[in-house]
Motif scaffolding. Structure first.
Motif, PDB file in Angstrom:
ATOM      1  N   UNK A 546       0.699   5.658 -35.792  1.00  0.00           N
ATOM      2  CA  UNK A 546      -0.140   5.716 -34.588  1.00  0.00           C
ATOM      3  C   UNK A 546      -0.020   4.482 -33.698  1.00  0.00           C
ATOM      4  N   UNK A 547       0.277   3.317 -34.294  1.00  0.00           N
ATOM      5  CA  UNK A 547       0.390   2.095 -33.493  1.00  0.00           C
ATOM      6  C   UNK A 547       1.810   1.842 -32.999  1.00  0.00           C
ATOM      7  N   UNK A 573      -4.773   8.893 -38.253  1.00  0.00           N
ATOM      8  CA  UNK A 573      -4.220   8.972 -36.905  1.00  0.00           C
ATOM      9  C   UNK A 573      -3.074   9.961 -36.822  1.00  0.00           C
ATOM     10  N   UNK A 574      -2.354   9.887 -35.713  1.00  0.00           N
ATOM     11  CA  UNK A 574      -1.297  10.827 -35.391  1.00  0.00           C
ATOM     12  C   UNK A 574       0.054  10.230 -35.776  1.00  0.00           C
ATOM     13  N   UNK A 591      -6.787  13.332 -35.081  1.00  0.00           N
ATOM     14  CA  UNK A 591      -5.704  12.604 -34.412  1.00  0.00           C
ATOM     15  C   UNK A 591      -6.227  11.342 -33.742  1.00  0.00           C
ATOM     16  N   UNK A 592      -7.471  11.367 -33.264  1.00  0.00           N
ATOM     17  CA  UNK A 592      -8.129  10.170 -32.745  1.00  0.00           C
ATOM     18  C   UNK A 592      -9.311   9.881 -33.659  1.00  0.00           C
ATOM     19  N   UNK A 593      -9.180   8.962 -34.633  1.00  0.00           N
ATOM     20  CA  UNK A 593     -10.252   8.724 -35.589  1.00  0.00           C
ATOM     21  C   UNK A 593     -11.538   8.264 -34.911  1.00  0.00           C
ATOM     22  N   UNK A 594     -12.602   8.307 -35.685  1.00  0.00           N
ATOM     23  CA  UNK A 594     -13.920   7.929 -35.172  1.00  0.00           C
ATOM     24  C   UNK A 594     -13.923   6.508 -34.634  1.00  0.00           C
ATOM     25  N   UNK A 595     -13.079   5.682 -35.213  1.00  0.00           N
ATOM     26  CA  UNK A 595     -12.988   4.297 -34.757  1.00  0.00           C
ATOM     27  C   UNK A 595     -12.608   4.195 -33.284  1.00  0.00           C
ATOM     28  N   UNK A 596     -11.920   5.223 -32.775  1.00  0.00           N
ATOM     29  CA  UNK A 596     -11.419   5.148 -31.404  1.00  0.00           C
ATOM     30  C   UNK A 596     -12.137   6.110 -30.459  1.00  0.00           C
TER      31      UNK A 596
END
Length: 691
Positions: A546-547, A573-574, A591-596
């Motif tokens: 993802x990064x 993530x993705x 795909x977009x975790x809760x963190x984001x």
């Protein structure tokens, strides 16, 4: 050393209270009678009561303890974007220096990383656990170094001292995120399904980027389509799935200049495409023992609409009756092979021979139907090598075989070719054989392979089942009409139903039966990557995190044609998998975790909890604060500073208890007061007598 007065009554408290009541009544009676020494009498009784209460002096030797300040450093995923890691470390270094400068004060540092699953930042849980490990009487304050996006505020502990927040991030930060609000788990093929999604902006969006965004949509990694969509509005997107099985839809919002992160700009939706009704046209050329194999297989599936025509006239019968008069109802050839041919998903010719029922123009239509994406299965019998063979029609142009005009009437056991052991249609079928092996067949139609893939062989290793792709469609030729022997269990039988099921699904382009495929599945953060091929070792797979970082994963061979490996992903993530021309996208967790979900640093969620302790929320970009000592109950924060409350905790090393006065002194005091009362009253009584 400190002293404390304690009581250790010599008699039960109830008796002591009763005596106190009697003493009070006696003093009141003396006062009522006008005795001048009533107060001395009451004082004497009070001294006796105090003596019975046995007052003692407790002396303690105390060793003072240092105060403790807890610092919780948020190292979760949202804290690793932009320059927040550097901000956190700078703030922590300042806190270390400030606490070290305070007398009798210690610092406890707790680091909070990403937990399992998609629970988000468990900031309050980390604080509560840190508090539980320290004596509450020594905790002088707590400092949270975070972006403020905590996801467990309902678990905030009861703080015994001020709580402060040092907020990372910048006031000018902004971010854009994509949210899929509604997506079905499955959809009917050929029918549009509606997905709902939304693009939201957070923070201070640059003026030129507000209002609209570029959204790209791709299915199964194909070339994406790009649309301009409004920001902040719910969007309804109709999608028609291209194939059965799992369809992976990837949505991506273009990254804007200065945006905090692109981790929440993408979303992946997996929708299982199912067929509402599978339409199959089965044309049987003449009756034979295996004719019902196809009919029983297709009729056993309630989702299959079967149209079956059988030509009952045997070829040796020559009675001069026109073909058009041989059926009770007219064979709707034009309707089936011209007007509605595109409606069929599969056409099966079972021992069909040319008899003039289907003109060559109709068979040309079938050939074109295959090239446009249709599928045809030819189950050959002895007629395949004759002059009226279907191979000699327009269908011969799309068949991957030539007829040799030979028919082998002898027993043989079907075998998988080397390629067949790797092909998904026949892979592993040998494991379904009975202990003595597959039963024999007794007729093999001679064919010569001109294309495609021979996955089964018969007499003398000659091709028995040949598969091929023609244009966008598929063709299969089975060079025997004795598969029914397996269904009857002859000599142990064989995997008839499984073979026919796989063959039909391969022809209908089910993704799980593709020869060249890259797939991935996940359980938690463990990913299983599988590469299926009918060729040589395909080599490693490149996994894009993802990064943006990459990992090269080697795939050992798990079985013929199947290469697989498990890999533990570092975060949710993705992920994108690539090997040659094959790509696959998989989301671990969302795909977009809760963190984001919310990436803009803010103290709003923590404000109420901090206010209850009279603490403060300060931005690190405004400068690291000083740390001061403040009295309990006072405001503990201000511009450029935060406060901790000294607790004065101690450890008692020694306790000594001694009587406040000796017993004889209590008696002497009581006697002196009683004698004083007697003297005063006696003197006044004598004076009254002399008068």
């Amino acid at each position: 050393m400190t002293g404390t007065l304690i009581l250790d009554p010599l008699i039960p408290l109830a008796v002591l209270y009763a005596l106190a009541g009697v003493a009070l009544m006696a003093a009141v009676l003396a006062l009522w009678r006008g005795l001048s020494g009533w107060w001395l009498r009451g004082a004497a009784l009070a001294v006796l009561l105090v003596a019975l209460a046995n007052p003692s002096l407790q002396r303690e030797d105390r060793d003072p303890l240092s105060d403790i300040v807890i610092a919780v450093v948020d190292d979760s995923a949202s804290q690793r974007i932009s320059d927040r890691p550097a901000q956190s470390e700078a703030a922590l270094a300042r806190v270390r220096a400030e606490v070290a400068a305070l007398p009798d004060t210690e610092l406890r540092i707790v680091r909070l990383g990403d937990g399992e699953g998609d629970l988000g930042t468990q900031l309050m849980t980390a604080l509560a656990e840190a508090l539980a490990e320290e004596p509450r009487a020594r905790v002088a304050g707590a400092i949270l170094i975070t972006d403020g996006q905590a996801h467990d505020m309902g678990l905030a502990p009861d703080m015994p001292a001020p709580l402060h927040v040092l907020l990372t991030g910048r006031a000018a930060d902004w971010d854009r995120r994509l949210v899929v609000t509604n997506a079905p788990a499955f959809a009917i093929l050929g029918e549009p399904v509606t997905l709902r999604l939304r693009v939201d902006d957070q923070g201070r969006v640059p003026e030129g980027l507000a209002g609209s965004a570029q959204l790209s949509i791709a299915i199964d990694g194909e070339d994406p389509q790009v649309f301009t969509v409004p920001v902040g509005e719910d969007l309804e997107l109709p999608v028609t799935l291209p194939h059965g099985g799992i369809n992976v839809l990837q949505f991506q919002v273009a990254v804007g200049e200065g945006e905090l992160t692109d981790r929440n700009n993408a979303a992946v939706v997996q929708i299982n495409g199912v067929r509402d009704r599978l339409r199959v046209l089965l044309v049987s050329g003449e009756p034979h023992a295996g004719e019902r194999v196809w009919r029983n297989l297709l009729k056993s599936d309630p989702s299959v609409d079967l149209v079956h025509f059988t030509i009952l006239r045997p070829p040796e019968k020559q009675d001069g009756i026109p073909v058009s008069e041989l059926s009770l109802i007219a064979f709707p050839t034009r309707e089936l092979f011209v007007e509605k041919i595109e409606e069929f998903d599969l056409i099966v010719f079972d021992r069909y021979r040319l008899r003039g029922i289907l003109p060559q123009s109709y068979l040309h239509n079938v050939s074109d139907y295959v090239r446009r994406g249709g599928t045809v299965l030819v189950a050959a019998g002895p007629e395949f090598g004759g002059a009226d063979s279907l191979w000699r029609s327009a269908l011969g142009d799309i068949m991957p075989v030539d007829a040799t005009s030979r028919v082998y009437e002898q027993g043989f056991r079907p075998e998988l070719t080397e390629l067949g052991q790797r092909h998904p249609v026949t892979e592993g079928l040998e494991d379904l054989a009975p202990a003595e092996g597959w039963g024999r067949w007794f007729r093999h139609i001679g064919i010569r392979q001109t294309g495609g893939q021979a996955v089964m062989s018969g007499v003398d290793g000659q091709p028995l089942l040949v598969l091929d792709r023609v244009g966008e469609g598929r063709v299969a030729v089975m060079a025997s009409d004795h598969m029914w022997l397996w269904g009857r269990g002859y000599e142990g039988g064989g995997p008839q139903l499984e073979l026919l099921r796989r063959l039909a699904h391969w022809m209908m382009k089910e993704p799980e039966l593709e020869e060249e495929a890259l797939s991935a599945s996940a359980s938690g953060q463990r990913m299983t990557v599988t590469r299926r091929t009918i060729g040589e070792d395909p080599g490693p797979v490149t996994i894009t995190h993802p990064d943006g970082t990459e990992t090269v994963l080697d795939l050992p061979e798990a079985s013929p044609g199947r290469y697989s490996a498990q890999w533990d992903a570092p975060e949710m993530g993705l992920y994108r998998l690539e090997q040659g021309d094959l790509t696959r996208v998989i989301a671990l967790g969302p795909s977009a975790p809760r963190e984001f979900e919310e990436t803009i640093a803010s103290g709003d969620k923590l404000a109420e909890t901090v206010a209850e302790t009279r603490g403060g929320i300060l931005r690190i970009e405004d400068g690291a604060p000083d740390i001061r000592r403040v009295a309990e109950g006072r405001v503990a924060s201000g511009r450029g500073w935060i406060g901790i409350t000294p607790r004065g905790a101690y450890v008692t090393q020694d306790i000594r208890v001694g009587a406040l006065l000796p017993a004889w002194l209590w008696l002497l005091m009581a006697a002196s007061l009683a004698i004083g009362a007697w003297l005063i009253e006696g003197r006044r009584g004598g004076a009254k007598a002399a008068g």
